[in-house]
Design a protein around this motif. Structure first.
Motif, PDB file in Angstrom:
ATOM      1  N   LEU A 260       0.824  -1.218   0.000  1.00 18.34           N
ATOM      2  CA  LEU A 260       0.000   0.000   0.000  1.00 18.34           C
ATOM      3  C   LEU A 260       0.857   1.265   0.000  1.00 18.34           C
ATOM      4  O   LEU A 260       0.523   2.254  -0.667  1.00 18.34           O
ATOM      5  CB  LEU A 260      -0.923   0.006   1.215  1.00 18.34           C
ATOM      6  CG  LEU A 260      -2.165  -0.884   1.167  1.00 18.34           C
ATOM      7  CD1 LEU A 260      -2.976  -0.727   2.435  1.00 18.34           C
ATOM      8  CD2 LEU A 260      -3.028  -0.573  -0.044  1.00 18.34           C
ATOM      9  N   ILE A 261       1.945   1.240   0.752  1.00 18.15           N
ATOM     10  CA  ILE A 261       2.824   2.412   0.800  1.00 18.15           C
ATOM     11  C   ILE A 261       3.443   2.674  -0.570  1.00 18.15           C
ATOM     12  O   ILE A 261       3.570   3.823  -1.002  1.00 18.15           O
ATOM     13  CB  ILE A 261       3.914   2.209   1.878  1.00 18.15           C
ATOM     14  CG1 ILE A 261       3.275   2.227   3.269  1.00 18.15           C
ATOM     15  CG2 ILE A 261       4.981   3.293   1.780  1.00 18.15           C
ATOM     16  CD1 ILE A 261       4.221   1.872   4.395  1.00 18.15           C
ATOM     17  N   ILE A 262       3.826   1.591  -1.264  1.00 18.07           N
ATOM     18  CA  ILE A 262       4.381   1.743  -2.614  1.00 18.07           C
ATOM     19  C   ILE A 262       3.335   2.327  -3.559  1.00 18.07           C
ATOM     20  O   ILE A 262       3.603   3.270  -4.321  1.00 18.07           O
ATOM     21  CB  ILE A 262       4.892   0.392  -3.140  1.00 18.07           C
ATOM     22  CG1 ILE A 262       6.094  -0.075  -2.307  1.00 18.07           C
ATOM     23  CG2 ILE A 262       5.290   0.498  -4.613  1.00 18.07           C
ATOM     24  CD1 ILE A 262       6.573  -1.466  -2.661  1.00 18.07           C
ATOM     25  N   VAL A 263       2.097   1.778  -3.503  1.00 18.75           N
ATOM     26  CA  VAL A 263       1.014   2.282  -4.358  1.00 18.75           C
ATOM     27  C   VAL A 263       0.695   3.726  -4.004  1.00 18.75           C
ATOM     28  O   VAL A 263       0.455   4.566  -4.897  1.00 18.75           O
ATOM     29  CB  VAL A 263      -0.242   1.395  -4.213  1.00 18.75           C
ATOM     30  CG1 VAL A 263      -1.416   1.989  -4.987  1.00 18.75           C
ATOM     31  CG2 VAL A 263       0.045  -0.015  -4.709  1.00 18.75           C
ATOM     32  N   TYR A 264       0.695   4.044  -2.715  1.00 20.16           N
ATOM     33  CA  TYR A 264       0.416   5.416  -2.283  1.00 20.16           C
ATOM     34  C   TYR A 264       1.480   6.379  -2.818  1.00 20.16           C
ATOM     35  O   TYR A 264       1.152   7.494  -3.266  1.00 20.16           O
ATOM     36  CB  TYR A 264       0.379   5.464  -0.758  1.00 20.16           C
ATOM     37  CG  TYR A 264       0.107   6.836  -0.191  1.00 20.16           C
ATOM     38  CD1 TYR A 264      -1.187   7.345  -0.165  1.00 20.16           C
ATOM     39  CD2 TYR A 264       1.143   7.613   0.315  1.00 20.16           C
ATOM     40  CE1 TYR A 264      -1.449   8.605   0.362  1.00 20.16           C
ATOM     41  CE2 TYR A 264       0.893   8.873   0.836  1.00 20.16           C
ATOM     42  CZ  TYR A 264      -0.401   9.361   0.862  1.00 20.16           C
ATOM     43  OH  TYR A 264      -0.653  10.616   1.369  1.00 20.16           O
ATOM     44  N   SER A 265       2.735   5.946  -2.801  1.00 20.52           N
ATOM     45  CA  SER A 265       3.822   6.793  -3.317  1.00 20.52           C
ATOM     46  C   SER A 265       3.661   7.027  -4.811  1.00 20.52           C
ATOM     47  O   SER A 265       3.845   8.155  -5.303  1.00 20.52           O
ATOM     48  CB  SER A 265       5.171   6.139  -3.022  1.00 20.52           C
ATOM     49  OG  SER A 265       5.358   5.938  -1.636  1.00 20.52           O
ATOM     50  N   ILE A 266       3.295   5.955  -5.533  1.00 20.22           N
ATOM     51  CA  ILE A 266       3.064   6.111  -6.978  1.00 20.22           C
ATOM     52  C   ILE A 266       1.880   7.029  -7.233  1.00 20.22           C
ATOM     53  O   ILE A 266       1.890   7.868  -8.142  1.00 20.22           O
ATOM     54  CB  ILE A 266       2.829   4.730  -7.630  1.00 20.22           C
ATOM     55  CG1 ILE A 266       4.070   3.842  -7.474  1.00 20.22           C
ATOM     56  CG2 ILE A 266       2.481   4.877  -9.106  1.00 20.22           C
ATOM     57  CD1 ILE A 266       3.861   2.413  -7.943  1.00 20.22           C
TER      58      ILE A 266
END
Length: 287
Positions: A260-266
């Protein structure tokens, strides 16, 4: 289109596809559920399906169609979800830190006591409304009735026959152990009661109560719909299952949090791209 916008759009399109069968499963349960346990699941499943569908549409439209307010809403929900999952993961580890079965001499199963588990979990199962629902699920699942079909003639043969798979099949070890956590607490009277074995779910009370007898001894009944479902030992067996499940969920949550953190950053990159493009279009001179 920027790379981040494409990635957010792709991930949310996949999430949207996954939400369809989840929502369909919830609707199917709503129309086909016959037991209290199944009816209890229908609303959370439908809610999860609708949530995934709406949030994936917001992310998909916001990233691909450059609708900035939708992408902002998507990122806000993602941030809240990350915070909730993080808090739940910490809470799950804290709550399940206490409690463990006590090894019995010469027995292939453990004895579980309700007082060994955290106060928060004890309050949940001691609530009559919660426990009635859990007990209904146990009865509907026929966890104990399946044992009555066995042909073991002695107590030692019964224990040996049922507990050997725990050591023999490593792949199913955890699943079998969870089953016997419930069996030890709900499908038989506590060992301290001194009951005599007559069958897998049939026990006779001693003429002289044991000195260590507890209230669970009086709660036991050979009725398949009663057994020890009203016993504290059954509640402890359920908590042992819950403890094991929550620890696994907490580990999965950590993996999901990283995702989720990776998707949020993207998504933040896509949001910045949208603002940049909107600003350029606003100041772009007319031909």
């Amino acid at each position: 289109m920027r790379v981040s916008n494409n990635l957010v759009g792709l991930l949310n399109f996949i999430t949207f596809l996954l939400s369809v069968p989840i929502l369909g499963g919830g609707i199917w349960l709503a129309h086909r559920a016959t037991t209290d346990c199944e009816k209890y699941l229908e609303r959370p499943v439908i809610a999860l399906g609708v949530f995934l569908m709406l949030i994936s549409l917001a992310g998909l439209i916001g990233a691909c169609c450059r609708v900035n307010w939708l992408l902002w809403l998507y990122l806000l929900v993602m941030f809240i979800l990350i915070v909730i999952l993080f808090c739940f993961t910490i809470f799950a580890f804290v709550v399940t830190n206490k409690g463990a079965g006590q090894v019995l001499s010469g027995k292939g199963y453990k004895d579980y006591k309700l007082g060994d588990y955290s106060n928060w979990l004890q309050k949940r199962v001691n609530n009559n409304k919660n426990w009635n629902r859990i007990r209904s699920c146990l009865i509907d699942g026929k966890v104990c009735e399946s044992l009555s079909k066995e042909n073991s003639t002695t107590q030692s043969q019964f224990f040996a026959k049922h507990l050997s798979p725990i050591q023999a099949i490593s792949v199913l070890e955890s699943c079998v152990q969870l089953l016997f956590d419930l069996w030890s607490g709900c499908c038989k009277p506590p060992d301290s009661c001194g009951f005599q074995y007559q069958g897998p779910i049939t026990w006779s009370k001693p003429q002289t109560p044991a000195a260590t007898a507890s209230q669970d001894c009086n709660a036991w009944s050979n009725d398949p719909n009663t057994l020890c479902y009203n016993c504290d030992s059954c509640k402890a067996g359920v908590l042992q299952n819950l403890k094991s499940d929550w620890k696994k969920v907490a580990v999965l949550n950590i993996i999901f949090l990283v995702f989720l953190i990776i998707v949020y950053s993207i998504g933040c990159c896509a949001f910045r791209n949208n603002r940049w493009d909107n600003a350029n279009n606003r100041w772009k001179p007319y031909a």
